[in-house]
Design a protein around this motif. Structure first.
Motif, PDB file in Angstrom:
ATOM      1  N   ASP A 121       0.680  -1.262   0.016  1.00 46.69           N
ATOM      2  CA  ASP A 121       0.018  -0.041  -0.067  1.00 46.69           C
ATOM      3  C   ASP A 121       0.794   1.112  -0.295  1.00 46.69           C
ATOM      4  OD1 ASP A 121      -2.388  -1.317  -0.076  1.00 46.69           O
ATOM      5  OD2 ASP A 121      -2.510  -1.634   1.971  1.00 46.69           O
ATOM      6  N   GLY A 122       1.738   1.425  -1.114  1.00 46.66           N
ATOM      7  CA  GLY A 122       2.581   2.633  -1.030  1.00 46.66           C
ATOM      8  C   GLY A 122       3.873   2.547  -0.493  1.00 46.66           C
ATOM      9  N   PHE A 123       3.978   1.734   0.458  1.00 53.66           N
ATOM     10  CA  PHE A 123       5.335   1.510   1.236  1.00 53.66           C
ATOM     11  C   PHE A 123       6.426   1.242   0.148  1.00 53.66           C
ATOM     12  CE2 PHE A 123       8.556  -0.791   3.442  1.00 53.66           C
ATOM     13  CZ  PHE A 123       8.598   0.022   4.545  1.00 53.66           C
ATOM     14  N   VAL A 124       7.609   1.957   0.515  1.00 55.78           N
ATOM     15  CA  VAL A 124       8.851   1.922  -0.533  1.00 55.78           C
ATOM     16  C   VAL A 124       9.712   0.686   0.120  1.00 55.78           C
ATOM     17  CG1 VAL A 124      10.807   3.337  -1.389  1.00 55.78           C
ATOM     18  CG2 VAL A 124       8.621   4.369  -0.962  1.00 55.78           C
ATOM     19  N   PHE A 125      10.008  -0.070  -0.904  1.00 58.49           N
ATOM     20  CA  PHE A 125      10.950  -1.183  -0.634  1.00 58.49           C
ATOM     21  C   PHE A 125      12.244  -0.497  -1.172  1.00 58.49           C
ATOM     22  CE2 PHE A 125       7.132  -3.593  -1.444  1.00 58.49           C
ATOM     23  CZ  PHE A 125       7.064  -4.107  -0.273  1.00 58.49           C
ATOM     24  N   THR A 126      13.498  -1.077  -0.224  1.00 58.69           N
ATOM     25  CA  THR A 126      14.740  -0.802  -0.883  1.00 58.69           C
ATOM     26  C   THR A 126      15.447  -2.076  -1.343  1.00 58.69           C
ATOM     27  OG1 THR A 126      14.973   1.052   0.863  1.00 58.69           O
ATOM     28  CG2 THR A 126      16.863   0.378  -0.361  1.00 58.69           C
ATOM     29  N   ILE A 127      15.817  -2.271  -2.543  1.00 62.17           N
ATOM     30  CA  ILE A 127      16.355  -3.337  -3.283  1.00 62.17           C
ATOM     31  C   ILE A 127      17.661  -3.210  -3.090  1.00 62.17           C
ATOM     32  CG2 ILE A 127      16.646  -4.514  -5.290  1.00 62.17           C
ATOM     33  CD1 ILE A 127      13.782  -3.706  -6.062  1.00 62.17           C
ATOM     34  N   ILE A 128      18.603  -4.240  -2.378  1.00 62.86           N
ATOM     35  CA  ILE A 128      20.024  -4.023  -2.213  1.00 62.86           C
ATOM     36  C   ILE A 128      20.648  -5.152  -2.956  1.00 62.86           C
ATOM     37  CG2 ILE A 128      19.689  -2.925  -0.002  1.00 62.86           C
ATOM     38  CD1 ILE A 128      20.327  -5.744   1.317  1.00 62.86           C
ATOM     39  N   GLU A 136      25.626  -2.485  -6.647  1.00 61.88           N
ATOM     40  CA  GLU A 136      26.368  -1.423  -6.101  1.00 61.88           C
ATOM     41  C   GLU A 136      25.638  -0.353  -5.191  1.00 61.88           C
ATOM     42  OE1 GLU A 136      29.508   0.311  -9.094  1.00 61.88           O
ATOM     43  OE2 GLU A 136      29.454  -1.649 -10.242  1.00 61.88           O
ATOM     44  N   SER A 137      24.537   0.022  -5.660  1.00 65.00           N
ATOM     45  CA  SER A 137      23.669   1.111  -4.814  1.00 65.00           C
ATOM     46  C   SER A 137      22.451   0.377  -4.793  1.00 65.00           C
ATOM     47  CB  SER A 137      24.022   2.302  -5.402  1.00 65.00           C
ATOM     48  OG  SER A 137      23.337   2.305  -6.755  1.00 65.00           O
ATOM     49  N   ALA A 138      21.706   0.733  -3.751  1.00 66.64           N
ATOM     50  CA  ALA A 138      20.482   0.483  -3.370  1.00 66.64           C
ATOM     51  C   ALA A 138      19.538   1.174  -4.348  1.00 66.64           C
ATOM     52  CB  ALA A 138      20.030   0.858  -2.008  1.00 66.64           C
ATOM     53  N   THR A 139      18.432   0.567  -4.684  1.00 71.33           N
ATOM     54  CA  THR A 139      17.279   1.161  -5.445  1.00 71.33           C
ATOM     55  C   THR A 139      16.036   1.147  -4.619  1.00 71.33           C
ATOM     56  OG1 THR A 139      16.812  -0.570  -6.672  1.00 71.33           O
ATOM     57  CG2 THR A 139      18.223   1.076  -7.704  1.00 71.33           C
ATOM     58  N   GLU A 142       8.004   0.815  -5.156  1.00 71.94           N
ATOM     59  CA  GLU A 142       6.713   0.667  -4.375  1.00 71.94           C
ATOM     60  C   GLU A 142       6.335  -0.550  -4.594  1.00 71.94           C
ATOM     61  OE1 GLU A 142       3.763   3.271  -4.709  1.00 71.94           O
ATOM     62  OE2 GLU A 142       4.894   5.232  -4.127  1.00 71.94           O
ATOM     63  N   GLN A 143       6.802  -1.272  -5.758  1.00 77.45           N
ATOM     64  CA  GLN A 143       6.304  -2.798  -6.008  1.00 77.45           C
ATOM     65  C   GLN A 143       7.699  -3.516  -6.610  1.00 77.45           C
ATOM     66  OE1 GLN A 143       2.974  -3.715  -8.317  1.00 77.45           O
ATOM     67  NE2 GLN A 143       2.273  -1.484  -8.066  1.00 77.45           N
ATOM     68  N   VAL A 144       7.830  -4.603  -6.255  1.00 78.90           N
ATOM     69  CA  VAL A 144       8.845  -5.584  -6.535  1.00 78.90           C
ATOM     70  C   VAL A 144       8.404  -6.803  -7.244  1.00 78.90           C
ATOM     71  CG1 VAL A 144      10.977  -6.938  -5.788  1.00 78.90           C
ATOM     72  CG2 VAL A 144      10.276  -4.836  -4.403  1.00 78.90           C
ATOM     73  N   LEU A 145       8.978  -6.867  -8.321  1.00 76.83           N
ATOM     74  CA  LEU A 145       8.696  -8.272  -9.400  1.00 76.83           C
ATOM     75  C   LEU A 145       9.571  -9.308  -9.160  1.00 76.83           C
ATOM     76  CD1 LEU A 145       7.121  -9.537 -11.587  1.00 76.83           C
ATOM     77  CD2 LEU A 145       8.544  -8.500 -13.351  1.00 76.83           C
ATOM     78  N   ILE A 146       9.044 -10.289  -8.683  1.00 74.90           N
ATOM     79  CA  ILE A 146       9.944 -11.712  -8.342  1.00 74.90           C
ATOM     80  C   ILE A 146       9.388 -12.618  -9.331  1.00 74.90           C
ATOM     81  CG2 ILE A 146      10.946 -12.936  -6.715  1.00 74.90           C
ATOM     82  CD1 ILE A 146      10.355 -11.084  -4.667  1.00 74.90           C
ATOM     83  N   THR A 147      10.267 -13.095 -10.337  1.00 78.31           N
ATOM     84  CA  THR A 147       9.744 -14.174 -11.158  1.00 78.31           C
ATOM     85  C   THR A 147      10.112 -15.602 -10.706  1.00 78.31           C
ATOM     86  OG1 THR A 147      11.815 -14.093 -12.364  1.00 78.31           O
ATOM     87  CG2 THR A 147       9.982 -12.637 -13.402  1.00 78.31           C
ATOM     88  N   PRO A 148       9.599 -16.558 -11.181  1.00 78.57           N
ATOM     89  CA  PRO A 148      10.060 -18.089 -10.716  1.00 78.57           C
ATOM     90  C   PRO A 148      11.249 -18.141 -10.649  1.00 78.57           C
ATOM     91  CG  PRO A 148       8.041 -18.195 -12.085  1.00 78.57           C
ATOM     92  CD  PRO A 148       8.559 -16.658 -12.269  1.00 78.57           C
ATOM     93  N   ASP A 153      16.886  -9.234  -2.503  1.00 80.36           N
ATOM     94  CA  ASP A 153      17.212  -8.943  -1.250  1.00 80.36           C
ATOM     95  C   ASP A 153      16.576  -7.390  -0.975  1.00 80.36           C
ATOM     96  OD1 ASP A 153      18.575 -11.075  -0.193  1.00 80.36           O
ATOM     97  OD2 ASP A 153      20.493 -10.225  -1.132  1.00 80.36           O
ATOM     98  N   LEU A 154      15.961  -7.299  -0.066  1.00 79.03           N
ATOM     99  CA  LEU A 154      15.301  -5.964   0.296  1.00 79.03           C
ATOM    100  C   LEU A 154      15.536  -5.446   1.690  1.00 79.03           C
ATOM    101  CD1 LEU A 154      11.770  -7.062  -0.928  1.00 79.03           C
ATOM    102  CD2 LEU A 154      13.300  -5.751  -2.282  1.00 79.03           C
ATOM    103  N   ILE A 155      15.466  -4.244   1.701  1.00 78.74           N
ATOM    104  CA  ILE A 155      15.583  -3.602   3.258  1.00 78.74           C
ATOM    105  C   ILE A 155      14.202  -3.072   3.285  1.00 78.74           C
ATOM    106  CG2 ILE A 155      16.399  -1.709   4.798  1.00 78.74           C
ATOM    107  CD1 ILE A 155      18.421  -4.068   4.448  1.00 78.74           C
ATOM    108  N   VAL A 156      13.364  -3.492   4.556  1.00 76.94           N
ATOM    109  CA  VAL A 156      12.160  -3.110   4.722  1.00 76.94           C
ATOM    110  C   VAL A 156      12.070  -2.304   6.052  1.00 76.94           C
ATOM    111  CG1 VAL A 156       9.848  -3.830   5.077  1.00 76.94           C
ATOM    112  CG2 VAL A 156      11.114  -4.765   3.082  1.00 76.94           C
TER     113      VAL A 156
END
Length: 191
Positions: A121-128, A136-139, A142-148, A153-156
């Motif tokens: 619901d609008g929360f921001v995920f930090t992809i590491i 090299e740097s975090a991005t 608001e949505q993270v696609l994970i395929t099969p 790795d996320l910081i929440v």
């Protein structure tokens, strides 16, 4: 690698796998840790760590596991997806978190064909990091696609008053040709 911990799925030759064996293989997750690096990280009071293995499973009307070869025309195009989404083998589990305390989520999609698009619901995920190790740097997103078979790795950092619940949902992902046949699904609650 500079990563102090590697996470990966056990893989074997695809031509040797039946559908049932593929499901079993995709549900085996291994984390390899470097004890020295872990000690150094713990000394710096690093965030809590959580491993989340996402999968799905289906049952027929008699309550037994669905035949791995079922799935009608939709299954032929997009792959068989179960009707129940699982997180660490449970439906809609609750993850305990401390408000304002960062957590490292190691998320693995062990489902055979299902794509997960994580959203809170609008929360921001930090992809590491991801399959290739740490970035090299975090991005942020608001949505993270994970395929099969993929991992991320996320910081929440959950926020809110004690007892507040955040719902992690799997949103719809357009894979083309009418792939919006599923509904948005609540997969996890953070409390």
């Amino acid at each position: 690698m500079s990563d102090d911990e590697l996470s990966f799925l056990i893989v074997t030759r695809q031509d040797q796998l039946t559908d049932e064996a593929a499901h079993d293989v995709l549900n085996r997750f291994i984390a390899v840790r470097d004890a020295v690096a872990r000690f150094a990280r713990d000394a710096e009071r690093a965030p809590d760590e959580v491993t989340l293995v996402l999968s799905d499973i289906g049952f027929d009307d008699a309550g037994t596991l669905e035949d791995p070869d079922n799935g009608d025309a939709t299954g032929m195009v997009f792959g068989r997806e179960g009707t129940y989404v699982l997180v660490n083998g449970k439906t809609r589990p609750t993850l305990r978190a401390r408000s304002g305390a960062p957590q490292r989520w190691r998320v693995v999609n062990s489902a055979k064909s299902r794509f997960f698009v994580l959203n809170m619901d609008g929360f921001v995920f930090t992809i590491i990091g991801g399959d290739g190790g740490l970035q090299e740097s975090a991005t942020t997103t608001e949505q993270v696609l994970i395929t099969p078979g993929e991992r991320v790795d996320l910081i929440v950092t959950p926020t809110g008053a004690p007892g507040t619940e955040l719902v992690v949902r799997s949103m719809l992902h357009n894979r083309g040709y009418g792939s919006f046949f599923r509904n948005v699904e609540d997969i996890l609650t953070v409390r």
